[in-house]
Design a protein around this motif. Structure first.
Motif, PDB file in Angstrom:
ATOM      1  N   SER A  15       0.827  -1.220   0.000  1.00 23.76           N
ATOM      2  CA  SER A  15       0.000   0.000   0.000  1.00 23.76           C
ATOM      3  C   SER A  15       0.853   1.259   0.000  1.00 23.76           C
ATOM      4  N   ILE A  16       1.982   1.270   0.738  1.00 23.83           N
ATOM      5  CA  ILE A  16       2.811   2.478   0.733  1.00 23.83           C
ATOM      6  C   ILE A  16       3.690   2.539  -0.510  1.00 23.83           C
ATOM      7  N   LEU A  17       3.999   1.395  -1.127  1.00 20.14           N
ATOM      8  CA  LEU A  17       4.787   1.404  -2.361  1.00 20.14           C
ATOM      9  C   LEU A  17       3.939   1.827  -3.557  1.00 20.14           C
ATOM     10  N   ARG A  18       2.637   1.654  -3.484  1.00 23.13           N
ATOM     11  CA  ARG A  18       1.768   2.180  -4.543  1.00 23.13           C
ATOM     12  C   ARG A  18       1.868   3.704  -4.589  1.00 23.13           C
ATOM     13  N   SER A  19       1.976   4.315  -3.411  1.00 25.58           N
ATOM     14  CA  SER A  19       2.074   5.771  -3.344  1.00 25.58           C
ATOM     15  C   SER A  19       3.365   6.266  -3.983  1.00 25.58           C
ATOM     16  N   VAL A  20       4.455   5.467  -3.895  1.00 28.92           N
ATOM     17  CA  VAL A  20       5.721   5.870  -4.515  1.00 28.92           C
ATOM     18  C   VAL A  20       5.543   6.037  -6.020  1.00 28.92           C
ATOM     19  N   VAL A  21       4.765   5.127  -6.639  1.00 27.38           N
ATOM     20  CA  VAL A  21       4.527   5.198  -8.086  1.00 27.38           C
ATOM     21  C   VAL A  21       3.521   6.296  -8.415  1.00 27.38           C
ATOM     22  N   GLU A  22       2.539   6.492  -7.561  1.00 26.61           N
ATOM     23  CA  GLU A  22       1.477   7.453  -7.862  1.00 26.61           C
ATOM     24  C   GLU A  22       1.911   8.909  -7.644  1.00 26.61           C
TER      25      GLU A  22
ATOM     26  N   PRO B  32      -1.626   6.286   2.933  1.00 24.41           N
ATOM     27  CA  PRO B  32      -0.788   7.395   3.408  1.00 24.41           C
ATOM     28  C   PRO B  32      -1.197   8.693   2.739  1.00 24.41           C
ATOM     29  N   PRO B  33      -0.982   9.807   3.407  1.00 29.45           N
ATOM     30  CA  PRO B  33      -1.324  11.108   2.812  1.00 29.45           C
ATOM     31  C   PRO B  33      -0.457  11.387   1.607  1.00 29.45           C
ATOM     32  N   PRO B  34      -0.898  12.260   0.714  1.00 26.20           N
ATOM     33  CA  PRO B  34      -0.092  12.567  -0.474  1.00 26.20           C
ATOM     34  C   PRO B  34       1.246  13.183  -0.096  1.00 26.20           C
ATOM     35  N   ALA B  35       2.228  12.993  -0.982  1.00 28.51           N
ATOM     36  CA  ALA B  35       3.575  13.486  -0.709  1.00 28.51           C
ATOM     37  C   ALA B  35       3.586  15.001  -0.685  1.00 28.51           C
TER      38      ALA B  35
ATOM     39  N   ALA C  62       0.385  -0.370  -9.931  1.00 28.40           N
ATOM     40  CA  ALA C  62       1.752  -0.828  -9.692  1.00 28.40           C
ATOM     41  C   ALA C  62       2.250  -0.296  -8.359  1.00 28.40           C
ATOM     42  N   ALA C  63       3.222  -0.992  -7.810  1.00 31.56           N
ATOM     43  CA  ALA C  63       3.904  -0.578  -6.581  1.00 31.56           C
ATOM     44  C   ALA C  63       5.393  -0.688  -6.836  1.00 31.56           C
ATOM     45  N   GLY C  64       6.177   0.204  -6.207  1.00 36.04           N
ATOM     46  CA  GLY C  64       7.616   0.135  -6.463  1.00 36.04           C
ATOM     47  C   GLY C  64       8.410   1.056  -5.573  1.00 36.04           C
ATOM     48  N   LYS C  65       9.720   0.972  -5.730  1.00 36.44           N
ATOM     49  CA  LYS C  65      10.627   1.806  -4.936  1.00 36.44           C
ATOM     50  C   LYS C  65      11.875   2.101  -5.749  1.00 36.44           C
ATOM     51  N   THR C  66      12.334   3.357  -5.667  1.00 33.29           N
ATOM     52  CA  THR C  66      13.581   3.756  -6.306  1.00 33.29           C
ATOM     53  C   THR C  66      14.742   3.569  -5.335  1.00 33.29           C
ATOM     54  N   GLY C  67      15.954   3.562  -5.880  1.00 38.38           N
ATOM     55  CA  GLY C  67      17.132   3.428  -5.031  1.00 38.38           C
ATOM     56  C   GLY C  67      18.383   3.897  -5.745  1.00 38.38           C
ATOM     57  N   THR C  68      19.313   4.432  -4.979  1.00 36.46           N
ATOM     58  CA  THR C  68      20.576   4.911  -5.532  1.00 36.46           C
ATOM     59  C   THR C  68      21.711   4.441  -4.646  1.00 36.46           C
TER      60      THR C  68
ATOM     61  N   ALA D  90      12.700  -1.003  -8.407  1.00 37.55           N
ATOM     62  CA  ALA D  90      12.124  -2.318  -8.127  1.00 37.55           C
ATOM     63  C   ALA D  90      10.625  -2.150  -7.996  1.00 37.55           C
ATOM     64  N   GLY D  91       9.859  -2.844  -8.809  1.00 36.98           N
ATOM     65  CA  GLY D  91       8.417  -2.673  -8.774  1.00 36.98           C
ATOM     66  C   GLY D  91       7.674  -3.919  -9.193  1.00 36.98           C
ATOM     67  N   TYR D  92       6.348  -3.876  -8.997  1.00 34.24           N
ATOM     68  CA  TYR D  92       5.546  -5.047  -9.352  1.00 34.24           C
ATOM     69  C   TYR D  92       4.090  -4.662  -9.557  1.00 34.24           C
TER      70      TYR D  92
END
Length: 778
Positions: free
Chosen positions: A602-609, A710-713, A623-629, A639-641
């Motif tokens: 649910s929180i990774l969906r917000s990363v994409v949205e 979660p609330p919007p970014a 989709a749900a996902g997370k960036t990384g450096t 990384a997403g799905y």
């Protein structure tokens, strides 16, 4: 008879007691005859007297020791007889074996054929080509190389027998007692196994090897045996024999190899692929240690003086030059499949290299093509190394996994196997950055952890996102990671902190949950326990671990599958000669609770949205996902799905000449290569094409109690990327009782069980990069 009567009565003469007449006798006239005076007649009713017994002295009784000696001697004679009989039978068996077992013709591996690799639907994928072999005479092989091989394998070869029964017994004993699987074979026996027999571990094969080696030792000279051994041994890179190995590793003929290079080839005999420092840079320390062992053995045997030994330096081999039949992605797939089969014990390296196998992979042709096209469109077509030197460093790795069963459906290892030999999809030497942060949150929900103030950790829980805020509740060295561009956020919800990759929040959360519990949760999701820098310290949240793209795809597929881990597999079936080989059981298991996995989704969906991964929206489906450096921008990840497919994409910086990791600043014409840039773009295009025939499907989530969207970014004060770890070390915290630190819940509330894997020491780093770029990695 009276007590005073003599034992001799009735036989003598006399008067008085003991005398009388014998009524039983008469003369011829019938008149009774009177006995001589002094004798009394014998009573006819009495038994005849016993014959006289000569009085003798009693025999002495045997001593107690003598009485025991008799049975002991009989047992000793029995044992000696048994041993003698056994010796005669053994000698007879050995003689019979020697006479009956003939030296056979060369085996199939000695004239090996190629392996065939197929897509999931049975269409051809690759053929690994014929075995690379070129026999050479012993006089072409440098003496130093011959001695290096002997130092590595059998130092007394010139004087030893063809077989060493003591070594065989010792190796068998060490194997049985758990000291590791060992070989007691001599060089002669290894040559017999390589050329005449096979690699199967059976008693019949070992018996044949024993007798053939004896015959060979009698019929061939030591020089002939050593020459045969050096021409048949497998050195990795599909190279059989020292000549092929010299060309494969150093691009020269065998007679041109120096002592250091020869010692490296000799060290490869123990573990060809594992000790190839080009394909497995993470094993470099082990390979160098083996090289030193060989050289030290040469010094011990007097084949190399100490001065010459001290002057030698480790000779790095050249980048492998595989056959053109494995160009493009085919070679990467073959390499990954071979590693899967050997690491899971399905086949050993030598048997697989012997050829003749028909291997059906889990890869789907359409998805494999779609992944290659996405990389070409979003990265390769934009590279211009002539005008932009940073473009020389760009490498891409990607893997797509089916969450339902862990099958790998597509794999991208690099631009071309014949040009970039290292497989970027399976290598484990680049930091994963903030793609690791979701595992911290999953661990928090799984264990019911709380903040230092006693509040349950949910997507809406508020954390202090102040830059350089020291973590609380940690007993190790002070730890105060910086946010991207030193931005401070104040009180911020966990969901928003995930969108913006706020390091201060996740470092504190790792302490609240317990770093060791975070580590175990990551392993339960699918990250190997042996992953370098998977450290149980607050820095674990920032992604210093160097898992592979395929490892991370497996872990994210577990989240997509509601917490059920399907251990990744690349192979659907293997046959040889019509016989099927047994493969590992791929049945999924529940790794973490569904609520923990779904709340993370649910929180990774917000990363994409609304967060740093909005470029992934081009997939056109939920989709749900997370960036990384990674540290110093040496790698950028996404990384997403979706419910149907989990995919991880990474851009990596590596100097093509030296192999050193390099920052990606300025590559692709942008100041910084971020996970939300090209990696997310590749992910979006590939996912759209790969699932084009599949109707979009939303996530079916079962959230933890009290969880809400979660609330919007909020706008980012100083950017959306970043992470930095301070220099220094942290003490490891052991998470055994379930007490993860102040406010943490006990293991009984849903903790993840222990998973195997060594605890590595903490690693942190301070980076001096433009605009304070740090290993956050979004």
């Amino acid at each position: 008879m009276s007590p005073s009567s003599s034992p001799f009565s009735g036989t003598g003469s006399g008067t008085g007691p003991g005398t009388g007449s014998d009524p039983g006798t008469s003369d011829p006239s019938g008149t009774p005859r009177t006995s001589r005076p002094g004798w009394e007649p014998r009573d006819p009713t009495l038994h005849p007297p016993h014959p006289p017994v000569r009085a003798t002295a009693p025999e002495p009784r045997p001593h107690r020791r003598d009485r025991r000696r008799g049975p002991f001697r009989r047992l000793l004679r029995f044992l000696l007889g048994t041993i003698l009989l056994g010796t005669l039978l053994l000698a007879g068996a050995l003689a019979a074996g020697y006479l009956l077992v003939e030296i056979p013709p060369a085996n199939a591996a000695a004239v090996a054929q190629s392996n065939v690799y197929l897509y999931r639907d049975g269409t051809p994928l690759a053929r690994d080509g014929e075995v690379n072999r070129e026999n050479v005479r012993l006089d072409r092989i440098p003496l130093s190389l011959q001695q290096a091989v002997l130092a590595a394998e059998e130092r007394d070869f010139s004087t030893s027998r063809a077989v060493d029964p003591k070594a065989m017994v010792r190796a068998a004993w060490n194997t049985v007692t758990g000291k590791g699987r060992q070989s007691g074979s001599t060089i002669t026996q290894q040559y017999v196994k390589n050329y005449y027999l096979g690699q199967e571990q059976t008693l019949s094969r070992k018996a044949k090897e024993f007798f053939i080696a004896i015959r060979l030792g009698r019929e061939k000279s030591k020089q002939e045996i050593l020459q045969g051994y050096l021409n048949t041994s497998y050195f990795g890179r599909n190279a059989y024999g020292v000549q092929a190995a010299a060309r494969a590793y150093y691009g020269k003929d065998v007679e041109q190899l120096d002592t250091a290079e020869g010692a490296y080839l000799a060290s490869l005999l123990k573990a060809p692929s594992a000790y190839d420092v080009t394909t497995h840079p993470e094993n470099r320390a082990k390979a160098v240690a083996r090289w030193h062992y060989v050289l030290d053995g040469m010094v011990t045997e007097g084949w190399l003086d100490r001065t010459g030994r001290a002057a030698l330096r480790f000779p790095d081999p050249q980048t492998a030059r595989p056959v053109t039949a494995l160009s493009g992605q085919r070679g990467y797939v073959v390499q990954a499949v071979e590693e899967y089969l050997t690491s899971h014990g399905v086949l050993d390296e030598k048997t697989l290299a012997g050829g003749g196998f028909r291997i059906t992979t889990t890869l789907e042709p359409a998805k494999q093509e779609a992944l290659a096209e996405a990389v070409e469109d979003r990265v390769v077509s934009r590279l211009d190394p002539d005008r932009n030197p940073a473009d020389r460093f760009v490498r891409v790795g990607a893997a797509a996994v089916d969450p339902a069963n862990g099958q790998v459906l597509a794999l991208y290892g690099g631009i071309d196997y014949t040009r970039q030999y290292v497989n970027n999809a399976t290598r484990r030497d680049y930091q994963v950055g903030s793609t690791f942060k979701p595992f911290v949150f999953t661990a928090a929900v799984q264990s019911g952890a709380q903040t230092q103030q006693g509040r349950p950790i949910t997507p809406s829980t508020l954390y202090d996102g102040t830059n350089r805020r020291p973590v609380e509740g940690w007993s190790g060295d002070p730890y105060d990671p910086a946010n991207e561009d030193d931005a401070s956020y104040g009180e911020i919800p966990v969901g928003t902190a995930t969108d913006l990759s706020v390091n201060a929040v996740y470092a504190q959360m790792a302490v609240d949950v317990g770093p060791a519990h975070v580590r175990r949760t990551a392993i339960a999701l699918g990250v190997p326990g042996s992953t370098p820098d998977l450290t149980a310290s607050p820095s674990i949240a920032l992604g210093a671990a160097t898992a592979s793209v395929l490892d991370m795809a497996t872990a994210y597929a577990t989240l997509a599958a509601h917490g059920r881990l399907g251990a990744y597999t690349l192979v659907e079936g293997v046959t040889r000669g019509g016989e099927w080989l047994e493969l590992p059981d791929p049945r999924p298991r529940q790794a973490v609770s569904r609520e923990a996995a779904d709340t993370t989704t649910s929180i990774l969906r917000s990363v994409v949205e609304t967060g740093t991964g909005t470029a992934a929206q081009t997939a056109g489906r939920p989709a749900a996902g997370k960036t990384g450096t990674a540290e110093d921008d040496k790698a950028a990840w996404f990384a997403g799905y979706t419910p149907e497919l989990a995919t991880v994409v990474a851009l990596m910086g590596q100097d093509p000449e030296t192999g050193h990791q390099e920052p990606l600043y300025g590559a692709l014409g942008v100041e910084r290569v971020a996970g939300g840039g090209a990696p997310a773009e590749i992910w979006g295009q590939f996912t759209r094409e790969a699932l084009a025939e599949t109707p979009p499907r939303d996530f079916d989530l079962r959230l933890m109690p009290g969880a809400e969207e979660p609330p919007p970014a909020t706008p980012t004060p100083g950017g959306t990327e970043g992470a930095r770890e301070t220099e220094g070390t942290e003490e490891l915290e052991e998470y055994v009782t379930g007490e993860a630190g102040p406010g943490a819940a006990p293991a009984a509330r849903g903790g993840v069980p222990d998973a195997p894997g060594p605890e590595t020491g903490p690693r942190t780093a301070e980076r001096g990069t433009p605009a304070r770029r740090t290993p956050d990695g979004q």
